[in-house]
Write a protein that holds these residues in place. Structure first.
Motif, PDB file in Angstrom:
ATOM      1  N   ILE A  31       0.869  -1.192   0.000  1.00 35.78           N
ATOM      2  CA  ILE A  31       0.000   0.000   0.000  1.00 35.78           C
ATOM      3  C   ILE A  31       0.895   1.228   0.000  1.00 35.78           C
ATOM      4  N   GLY A  32       0.924   1.939  -1.125  1.00 37.47           N
ATOM      5  CA  GLY A  32       1.725   3.160  -1.221  1.00 37.47           C
ATOM      6  C   GLY A  32       2.732   3.082  -2.353  1.00 37.47           C
ATOM      7  N   ALA A  33       2.836   4.166  -3.105  1.00 35.85           N
ATOM      8  CA  ALA A  33       3.716   4.199  -4.283  1.00 35.85           C
ATOM      9  C   ALA A  33       4.686   5.369  -4.216  1.00 35.85           C
ATOM     10  N   GLY A  34       5.170   5.652  -3.010  1.00 40.22           N
ATOM     11  CA  GLY A  34       6.273   6.598  -2.843  1.00 40.22           C
ATOM     12  C   GLY A  34       7.577   5.801  -2.906  1.00 40.22           C
ATOM     13  N   GLY A  55      -1.665   2.927  -5.075  1.00 40.19           N
ATOM     14  CA  GLY A  55      -1.322   4.285  -4.654  1.00 40.19           C
ATOM     15  C   GLY A  55      -1.065   5.167  -5.855  1.00 40.19           C
ATOM     16  N   GLU A  56      -0.883   6.439  -5.597  1.00 36.30           N
ATOM     17  CA  GLU A  56      -0.540   7.411  -6.643  1.00 36.30           C
ATOM     18  C   GLU A  56       0.981   7.573  -6.652  1.00 36.30           C
ATOM     19  N   PRO A  57       1.635   7.387  -7.806  1.00 34.35           N
ATOM     20  CA  PRO A  57       3.101   7.461  -7.781  1.00 34.35           C
ATOM     21  C   PRO A  57       3.596   8.833  -7.327  1.00 34.35           C
ATOM     22  N   SER A 130      -5.138   2.945  -7.592  1.00 36.71           N
ATOM     23  CA  SER A 130      -6.349   2.978  -6.769  1.00 36.71           C
ATOM     24  C   SER A 130      -5.899   3.117  -5.321  1.00 36.71           C
ATOM     25  N   MET A 131      -6.821   3.551  -4.493  1.00 37.76           N
ATOM     26  CA  MET A 131      -6.529   3.674  -3.067  1.00 37.76           C
ATOM     27  C   MET A 131      -7.104   2.475  -2.310  1.00 37.76           C
ATOM     28  N   VAL A 132      -6.394   2.070  -1.292  1.00 38.64           N
ATOM     29  CA  VAL A 132      -6.907   1.009  -0.428  1.00 38.64           C
ATOM     30  C   VAL A 132      -7.826   1.654   0.601  1.00 38.64           C
ATOM     31  N   GLY A 162       3.620   6.401   3.960  1.00 42.12           N
ATOM     32  CA  GLY A 162       4.375   7.644   4.095  1.00 42.12           C
ATOM     33  C   GLY A 162       4.065   8.464   5.327  1.00 42.12           C
ATOM     34  N   LEU A 163       4.294   9.780   5.175  1.00 39.23           N
ATOM     35  CA  LEU A 163       4.307  10.702   6.307  1.00 39.23           C
ATOM     36  C   LEU A 163       2.948  11.307   6.624  1.00 39.23           C
ATOM     37  N   VAL A 164       2.173  11.566   5.568  1.00 41.90           N
ATOM     38  CA  VAL A 164       1.006  12.449   5.715  1.00 41.90           C
ATOM     39  C   VAL A 164       0.033  12.018   6.826  1.00 41.90           C
ATOM     40  N   THR A 390       6.738   0.002   6.643  1.00 46.58           N
ATOM     41  CA  THR A 390       8.049   0.515   6.228  1.00 46.58           C
ATOM     42  C   THR A 390       8.001   2.040   6.118  1.00 46.58           C
ATOM     43  N   GLY A 391       9.155   2.653   5.799  1.00 49.53           N
ATOM     44  CA  GLY A 391       9.224   4.117   5.742  1.00 49.53           C
ATOM     45  C   GLY A 391       9.190   4.716   7.133  1.00 49.53           C
ATOM     46  N   LEU A 392       8.587   5.887   7.262  1.00 50.71           N
ATOM     47  CA  LEU A 392       8.608   6.611   8.536  1.00 50.71           C
ATOM     48  C   LEU A 392       8.084   5.757   9.701  1.00 50.71           C
ATOM     49  N   VAL A 405      14.968   8.942   1.806  1.00 48.77           N
ATOM     50  CA  VAL A 405      14.969   8.054   0.644  1.00 48.77           C
ATOM     51  C   VAL A 405      16.153   7.082   0.698  1.00 48.77           C
ATOM     52  N   CYS A 406      17.257   7.509   1.298  1.00 47.58           N
ATOM     53  CA  CYS A 406      18.442   6.638   1.335  1.00 47.58           C
ATOM     54  C   CYS A 406      18.210   5.397   2.189  1.00 47.58           C
ATOM     55  N   GLY A 407      17.109   5.352   2.933  1.00 43.71           N
ATOM     56  CA  GLY A 407      16.813   4.146   3.718  1.00 43.71           C
ATOM     57  C   GLY A 407      16.082   3.082   2.914  1.00 43.71           C
TER      58      GLY A 407
HETATM   59  C1  LIG Z   1       8.974  18.855   3.161  1.00 44.00           C
HETATM   60  C2  LIG Z   1       9.723  17.553   3.112  1.00 44.00           C
HETATM   61  C3  LIG Z   1      10.968  17.488   2.525  1.00 44.00           C
HETATM   62  C4  LIG Z   1      11.666  16.282   2.464  1.00 44.00           C
HETATM   63  N1  LIG Z   1      12.895  16.253   1.880  1.00 44.00           N
HETATM   64  C5  LIG Z   1      13.571  15.097   1.799  1.00 44.00           C
HETATM   65  C6  LIG Z   1      14.850  15.033   1.168  1.00 44.00           C
HETATM   66  O1  LIG Z   1      15.389  16.031   0.720  1.00 44.00           O
HETATM   67  N2  LIG Z   1      15.469  13.814   1.065  1.00 44.00           N
HETATM   68  C7  LIG Z   1      14.903  12.667   1.568  1.00 44.00           C
HETATM   69  O2  LIG Z   1      15.516  11.612   1.450  1.00 44.00           O
HETATM   70  N3  LIG Z   1      13.705  12.695   2.191  1.00 44.00           N
HETATM   71  C8  LIG Z   1      13.027  13.872   2.329  1.00 44.00           C
HETATM   72  N4  LIG Z   1      11.807  13.906   2.934  1.00 44.00           N
HETATM   73  C9  LIG Z   1      11.271  12.651   3.503  1.00 44.00           C
HETATM   74  C10 LIG Z   1      10.572  11.873   2.376  1.00 44.00           C
HETATM   75  O3  LIG Z   1       9.326  12.431   2.147  1.00 44.00           O
HETATM   76  C11 LIG Z   1      10.427  10.449   2.725  1.00 44.00           C
HETATM   77  O4  LIG Z   1      11.684   9.901   2.994  1.00 44.00           O
HETATM   78  C12 LIG Z   1       9.823   9.603   1.602  1.00 44.00           C
HETATM   79  O5  LIG Z   1       8.956  10.289   0.758  1.00 44.00           O
HETATM   80  C13 LIG Z   1       9.043   8.505   2.221  1.00 44.00           C
HETATM   81  O6  LIG Z   1       8.564   7.684   1.189  1.00 44.00           O
HETATM   82  P1  LIG Z   1       7.294   6.783   1.404  1.00 44.00           P
HETATM   83  O7  LIG Z   1       7.211   5.899   0.224  1.00 44.00           O
HETATM   84  O8  LIG Z   1       7.328   6.151   2.742  1.00 44.00           O
HETATM   85  O9  LIG Z   1       6.033   7.802   1.467  1.00 44.00           O
HETATM   86  P2  LIG Z   1       5.444   8.865   0.462  1.00 44.00           P
HETATM   87  O10 LIG Z   1       6.460   9.347  -0.484  1.00 44.00           O
HETATM   88  O11 LIG Z   1       4.756   9.861   1.320  1.00 44.00           O
HETATM   89  O12 LIG Z   1       4.356   8.044  -0.347  1.00 44.00           O
HETATM   90  C14 LIG Z   1       3.153   7.606   0.235  1.00 44.00           C
HETATM   91  C15 LIG Z   1       2.390   6.806  -0.785  1.00 44.00           C
HETATM   92  O13 LIG Z   1       1.278   6.181  -0.137  1.00 44.00           O
HETATM   93  C16 LIG Z   1       0.158   6.258  -0.983  1.00 44.00           C
HETATM   94  N5  LIG Z   1      -1.032   6.067  -0.162  1.00 44.00           N
HETATM   95  C17 LIG Z   1      -1.402   6.727   0.950  1.00 44.00           C
HETATM   96  N6  LIG Z   1      -2.559   6.214   1.432  1.00 44.00           N
HETATM   97  C18 LIG Z   1      -2.904   5.211   0.591  1.00 44.00           C
HETATM   98  C19 LIG Z   1      -3.991   4.302   0.537  1.00 44.00           C
HETATM   99  N7  LIG Z   1      -4.965   4.300   1.465  1.00 44.00           N
HETATM  100  N8  LIG Z   1      -4.039   3.404  -0.478  1.00 44.00           N
HETATM  101  C20 LIG Z   1      -3.067   3.365  -1.411  1.00 44.00           C
HETATM  102  N9  LIG Z   1      -2.001   4.194  -1.395  1.00 44.00           N
HETATM  103  C21 LIG Z   1      -1.940   5.105  -0.414  1.00 44.00           C
HETATM  104  C22 LIG Z   1       0.285   7.592  -1.677  1.00 44.00           C
HETATM  105  O14 LIG Z   1      -0.513   7.640  -2.854  1.00 44.00           O
HETATM  106  C23 LIG Z   1       1.805   7.598  -1.956  1.00 44.00           C
HETATM  107  O15 LIG Z   1       2.028   6.916  -3.148  1.00 44.00           O
HETATM  108  C24 LIG Z   1      11.094  15.108   3.007  1.00 44.00           C
HETATM  109  C25 LIG Z   1       9.839  15.175   3.621  1.00 44.00           C
HETATM  110  C26 LIG Z   1       9.161  16.372   3.672  1.00 44.00           C
HETATM  111  C27 LIG Z   1       7.813  16.407   4.327  1.00 44.00           C
END
Ligand SMILES: Cc1cc2nc3c(=O)[nH]c(=O)nc-3n(C[C@H](O)[C@H](O)[C@H](O)COP(=O)(O)OP(=O)(O)OC[C@H]3O[C@@H](n4cnc5c(N)ncnc54)[C@H](O)[C@@H]3O)c2cc1C
Length: 424
Positions: A31-34, A55-57, A130-132, A162-164, A390-392, A405-407
């Motif tokens: 779940i998630g395309a970050g 998820g949305e890329p 699509s979203m879950v 992710g973070l949101v 995973t992630g945060l 991202v380096c993690g």
């Molecule tokens: C302002 C800011 C600046 C940053 N700068 C840096 C930087 O310079 N370098 C760095 O390494 N990190 C940086 N970061 C941290 C970085 O955002 C994270 O390391 C990284 O994006 C985490 O990736 P992720 O895949 O966990 O989450 P995200 O990139 O947040 O992706 C979340 C994904 O989940 C999907 N999703 C959410 N809910 C659902 C659902 N219900 N169903 C399906 N999909 C869902 C979304 O569509 C999205 O695809 C920054 C963060 C912020 C807030």
């Protein structure tokens, strides 16, 4: 429903109907395309694990960070991990006909979003946009519901949303939330709408300082309000390439994915060991290693441009005549008023499994937590077998490297190996 989504759904239904044994063939769901979801999916698919990813890329970067932003991480630490070489940021730049860059190049967010989508198209083409909507435990697996209404079974779930969901606002501001006079930085993809307005920006980290700079450059009147006694900026790298730095500099401050210095080197290379530290030490290090600071290249866009009220906390914040009346407390006990049109909260993110509304309440409650974060095994598995984070969400377990991202390399390798072993 996008075409790839339809075909994956058809494929799964066909498999289920043909065998009558849905669970054995149930896919692993990411779940998630970050960066984290994409890196995990790329590894799972290289290991030929049946997979569906949703998820949305790059949505976190496209929708929840401001246009015009630059990455704080250097290019060498900003690649999404892939199981094969050829998919790093440098490869993307080369494919676009762009010259190689080093540590002195701040990456524009638009370039990084383009890179993430390029990575997804090549390494994770099966992504379903699509979203879950819901995840519930069913006997020995998970029941997944999509926003489209489709329901299916999964053998394992990797949460990489992710973070949101974890955006943090100080509790004393909750009264203001409903008025629209305050917002978290993650609610904005474009700060230019604040032109002409007085905006208090709460925080002292990169997001606060860069948001304030972007507001100022858009014609708004920002004031930074920070609890820290002073705003801190990093030092510019001595040279563009770490290898060309003098031996004494390299010994004193060895390079690492998180920046120069021995402590950063330890946490960036030692994520597996971090998990064995006492919980209190892990949580403390998570907040103190790489504490709030601005990137070196941001200093000239901030210093002397707009007021910065350091050593202040928000004593009260009340709506008044369509504005926010703030009272700021200083360490000496003094109270200072500040009137603004909007309060922008840049106070970061706090992991809390309870905020993940798509996990059904009974499933959420079954996840053992510490300080709101899931307890994870070395393979990123929670106390619910087959449910991975995973992630945060994994940073309180594995350390600050999981905030960046380096993690993705460490996380994707460990998670994919554990998931593959778990479903066999
Ligand atoms: C302002 C800011 C600046 C940053 N700068 C840096 C930087 O310079 N370098 C760095 O390494 N990190 C940086 N970061 C941290 C970085 O955002 C994270 O390391 C990284 O994006 C985490 O990736 P992720 O895949 O966990 O989450 P995200 O990139 O947040 O992706 C979340 C994904 O989940 C999907 N999703 C959410 N809910 C659902 C659902 N219900 N169903 C399906 N999909 C869902 C979304 O569509 C999205 O695809 C920054 C963060 C912020 C807030």
């Amino acid at each position: 429903m996008p075409p790839n989504s339809r075909s994956a759904a058809r494929h799964h239904r066909a498999a289920t109907e043909a065998t009558g044994a849905p669970r054995e063939r149930a896919p692993v769901v990411v779940i998630g395309a970050g960066p984290y979801g994409l890196a995990t999916a790329a590894r799972l698919s290289a290991a030929r694990v049946p997979l569906r990813i949703f998820g949305e890329p790059m949505e976190g970067w496209h929708t929840h960070m401001p246009k015009g932003m630059y990455l704080k991480s250097v290019p060498a630490a900003s690649s999404i991990s892939a199981p094969q070489p050829g998919y790093g940021l440098a490869d993307f730049r080369a494919a676009e006909g762009k010259a190689p860059v080093g540590d002195l190049y701040p990456i524009p967010i638009e370039e990084f979003i383009g890179y993430g989508r390029w990575f997804q198209e090549r390494r994770v083409p099966e992504l379903e946009r699509s979203m879950v909507h819901g995840v519930r435990a069913v006997d020995g697996g998970f029941g997944i519901t999509l926003d489209s209404g489709e329901e299916f079974l999964a053998s394992a779930v990797v949460v990489s949303t992710g973070l949101v969901p974890f955006a943090h606002e100080p509790t004393q501001l909750r009264r203001l939330t409903a008025t629209g006079l305050t917002s978290h930085t993650c609610e904005h993809r474009d700060l230019t709408g604040f032109a002409g307005q007085r905006v208090a920006v709460l925080g002292a980290g990169q997001s606060a300082l860069e948001s304030a700079a972007l507001l100022y450059e858009a014609g708004a009147r920002p004031t930074v309000v920070a609890r820290a006694p002073a705003v801190v900026f990093g030092d510019p790298p001595q040279t563009d390439r770490p290898g060309t730095r003098s031996r004494s500099v390299r010994l004193r401050k060895p390079g690492s994915a998180l920046g120069p210095g021995w402590s950063l080197l330890a946490v960036s290379r030692g994520a597996a060991a971090y998990r064995h530290l006492p919980t209190s030490v892990r949580l403390r290090l998570l907040h103190t290693v790489l504490g709030p600071s601005g990137a070196w290249w941001l200093r000239e866009r901030v210093d002397g441009r707009f007021p910065m009220l350091c050593g202040r906390t928000v004593h009260s914040a009340v709506p008044e005549d369509g504005t926010v009346r703030l009272e700021l407390a200083d360490p000496g006990g003094g109270i200072e008023p500040l009137r603004v049109d909007h309060l922008l909260v840049a106070t970061g993110y706090r992991v809390d499994v309870d905020r993940l509304g798509f996990l059904e309440p009974t499933l959420r409650q079954a996840v053992r937590t510490f300080g709101g974060a899931p307890r994870l095994s070395a393979g990123f598995e929670s106390s619910v077998p087959g449910l991975y984070f995973t992630g945060l969400a994994a940073a309180p377990t594995f350390g600050p490297v999981l905030r960046f991202v380096c993690g993705t390399g460490f996380a994707a390798r460990q998670t994919a190996a554990a998931v593959s072993a778990g479903i066999r």
